[in-house]
Motif scaffolding. Structure first.
Motif, PDB file in Angstrom:
ATOM      1  N   THR A  39      35.328  48.403  47.083  1.00 34.99           N
ATOM      2  CA  THR A  39      35.574  47.169  47.902  1.00 34.99           C
ATOM      3  C   THR A  39      36.859  46.795  48.566  1.00 34.99           C
ATOM      4  O   THR A  39      37.121  46.013  49.317  1.00 34.99           O
TER       5      THR A  39
ATOM      6  N   THR B  44      38.991  44.873  46.545  1.00 29.12           N
ATOM      7  CA  THR B  44      39.205  43.603  45.931  1.00 29.12           C
ATOM      8  C   THR B  44      40.214  43.588  44.708  1.00 29.12           C
ATOM      9  O   THR B  44      40.462  44.825  44.063  1.00 29.12           O
ATOM     10  N   GLN B  45      40.892  42.809  44.436  1.00 24.55           N
ATOM     11  CA  GLN B  45      41.634  42.817  43.034  1.00 24.55           C
ATOM     12  C   GLN B  45      40.707  43.425  41.818  1.00 24.55           C
ATOM     13  O   GLN B  45      41.362  44.450  41.214  1.00 24.55           O
TER      14      GLN B  45
ATOM     15  N   ASN C  55      38.045  45.236  42.023  1.00 26.46           N
ATOM     16  CA  ASN C  55      37.708  46.555  42.216  1.00 26.46           C
ATOM     17  C   ASN C  55      38.856  47.555  42.153  1.00 26.46           C
ATOM     18  O   ASN C  55      38.682  48.460  41.404  1.00 26.46           O
TER      19      ASN C  55
ATOM     20  N   ARG D 139      41.474  49.242  53.903  1.00 26.78           N
ATOM     21  CA  ARG D 139      40.676  49.500  53.146  1.00 26.78           C
ATOM     22  C   ARG D 139      40.652  50.920  52.579  1.00 26.78           C
ATOM     23  O   ARG D 139      41.002  51.437  51.492  1.00 26.78           O
TER      24      ARG D 139
ATOM     25  N   TYR E 215      45.759  45.416  47.382  1.00 23.24           N
ATOM     26  CA  TYR E 215      44.174  45.194  47.471  1.00 23.24           C
ATOM     27  C   TYR E 215      44.004  44.379  48.704  1.00 23.24           C
ATOM     28  O   TYR E 215      44.871  43.734  49.284  1.00 23.24           O
TER      29      TYR E 215
ATOM     30  N   SER F 221      41.394  40.870  50.594  1.00 23.27           N
ATOM     31  CA  SER F 221      40.622  39.718  49.981  1.00 23.27           C
ATOM     32  C   SER F 221      39.247  40.055  50.470  1.00 23.27           C
ATOM     33  O   SER F 221      38.944  40.827  51.465  1.00 23.27           O
ATOM     34  N   ASN F 222      38.286  39.808  49.669  1.00 21.14           N
ATOM     35  CA  ASN F 222      36.988  40.029  49.956  1.00 21.14           C
ATOM     36  C   ASN F 222      36.388  39.203  51.194  1.00 21.14           C
ATOM     37  O   ASN F 222      36.855  38.068  51.401  1.00 21.14           O
TER      38      ASN F 222
END
Length: 426
Positions: free
Chosen positions: A85, A87-88, A90, A137, A282, A284-285
């Motif tokens: 994903t 994110t941090q 992940n 990503r 990373y 953010s989601n």
């Protein structure tokens, strides 16, 4: 109503009420690490001794390795599908896996990781926003030299990510359009989010089977599972609550979902990214429908606010899930949509819910006593039939094979519900 007030407790007042966690003393300048007593300490976690950079990294990585080693669920040499994903949490998980694979033979992490990016940004983002986020990503993904694949939510197809990062989603347009159509047919935001979450899990299982992976790694941490626990209680998913927050979700015998960093907290994740050997980027989601009212969003806001002042309480909520046992069934009947154990038959709780709904919709204040009594008896029969999936004749077979949580999604669907559900089943 209880009339006891604070003064009734005497001089103690509200001593027995819930209080904010006591702030921990700050780290003394030039303080030495309490673990190795060699290097100067750089951080002090809540309820922990001051630690140097290397001791902290070893501590967090040990948590990850200990969770895998103590359970012995993941077999040596297994192919593992790691959901990506960006994110941090992940990125932290991916870095721990990379570090484990680079160790000597004695400490080496013996798994074969395969990354999968499940794209669902088309649900709430424009095409330009989606492509920009995808590009970011993919640039983060280049930090890790793992084989990577791409798919979209709700699709059973997948493609290998090219090294140049150019992904064509043209072949997924039909699947994306179908999912958007289904989400538009759902009336409430709560059911939209629940449906999207169940479809993501189905996608994990389908792709894992296609790539010969028996395990799926998720990067959920304690605060995420605390949100899941409370929101699933509100959604009526008590029958699957134990698996939804457990270290291993084994309701699918062929593919097991593993949460190897569930014991970490946000503070440890943030510090890991700051003090790791290499700089880790990373993103953010993306919370679809995050700005709209729903049971999941309200629960997440509550837990986030609780984490600020009562982090120990959040941990307690999360740990409550470890005390739950998955229900066992002799008949082994499971929901055809989410795979949860079907426990609706004879449920007094669901009967009371259905009966209350019928009372609200049928009772008229102008009815006489005899008519109300007759309606009450009929509503008891109708409520029991509704709980057992014996309402409308043409929908009997479908409702009998859905758990209570998935039935709630089904109730919120407009249009041809049978086609919608059947098109998203495993």
């Amino acid at each position: 109503m209880c009339s006891i007030v604070e003064d009734d407790f005497g001089d103690d007042g509200g001593e027995h009420g819930m209080k904010e966690d006591t702030p921990q003393p700050e780290m003394v300048p030039d303080e030495m690490c309490r673990k190795c007593n060699v290097e100067p300490a750089v951080l002090k976690l809540n309820l922990k001794d001051p630690q140097c950079r290397q001791c902290f990294l070893n501590y967090v990585r040990h948590k990850f390795r200990a969770s895998l080693g103590s359970t012995k669920i993941v077999r040596r040499g297994s192919r593992v599908l790691v959901i990506y994903t960006g994110t941090q949490e992940n990125v932290t998980l991916l870095d721990m896996i990379r570090f484990g694979l680079e160790q000597d033979s004695f400490k080496q992490l013996r798994i074969v990781p395969v990354l999968l990016y499940v794209d669902d940004d088309f649900v709430s983002l424009t095409q330009e926003e989606r492509m920009a986020l995808l590009s970011k990503r993919l640039s983060i993904l280049k930090q890790f030299n793992f084989p990577s694949y791409y798919t979209t939510c709700g699709s059973s197809k997948y493609t290998e990510l090219p090294k140049d990062g150019n992904v064509s989603s043209t072949e997924y347009e039909q699947d994306e359009g179908r999912l958007v159509q289904i989400l538009h047919a759902v009336r409430s935001v709560t059911s939209k989010q629940d449906l999207l979450q169940q479809l993501r899990k189905q996608t994990y299982g389908k792709v894992a089977t296609g790539l010969n992976c028996n395990y799926v790694f998720l990067s959920d941490i304690g605060i995420d599972l605390a949100k899941t626990l409370l929101s699933n209680v509100a959604l009526g998913r008590g029958c699957s609550l134990a698996q939804d927050v457990a270290f291993c979700d084994d309701r699918d015998n062929s593919v097991k979902i593993i949460r190897p960093i569930r014991d970490l907290n946000p503070d440890e994740i943030t510090n890991y990214l700051q003090y790791s050997e290499t700089k880790l980027d990373y993103v953010s989601n993306v919370e679809h429908f995050g700005d709209k009212p729903s049971l999941q969003n309200l629960t997440a806001t509550f837990i986030d606010n609780l984490q600020l002042s009562f982090p120990s309480t959040v941990s307690t909520v999360f740990r409550t899930g470890d005390k739950l046992d998955a229900p066992k069934s002799a008949s082994s009947q499971s929901c055809c949509f989410c795979g949860a154990f079907l426990d609706y038959r004879g449920s007094k709780t669901l009967f009371a819910t259905e009966y209350s709904r019928l009372v609200s919709s049928r009772i008229n204040a102008a009815c006489g006593h005899g008519e109300i009594l007759e309606k009450s008896k009929q509503m008891e029969v109708d409520a029991e039939r509704a709980v057992n999936g014996e309402g409308e004749e043409q929908l009997d077979d479908l409702k009998k094979n859905l758990c209570h949580g998935c039935r709630n999604i089904f109730v919120d669907l407009e249009g041809n519900q049978e086609n919608v559900i059947s098109s998203t089943k495993k």
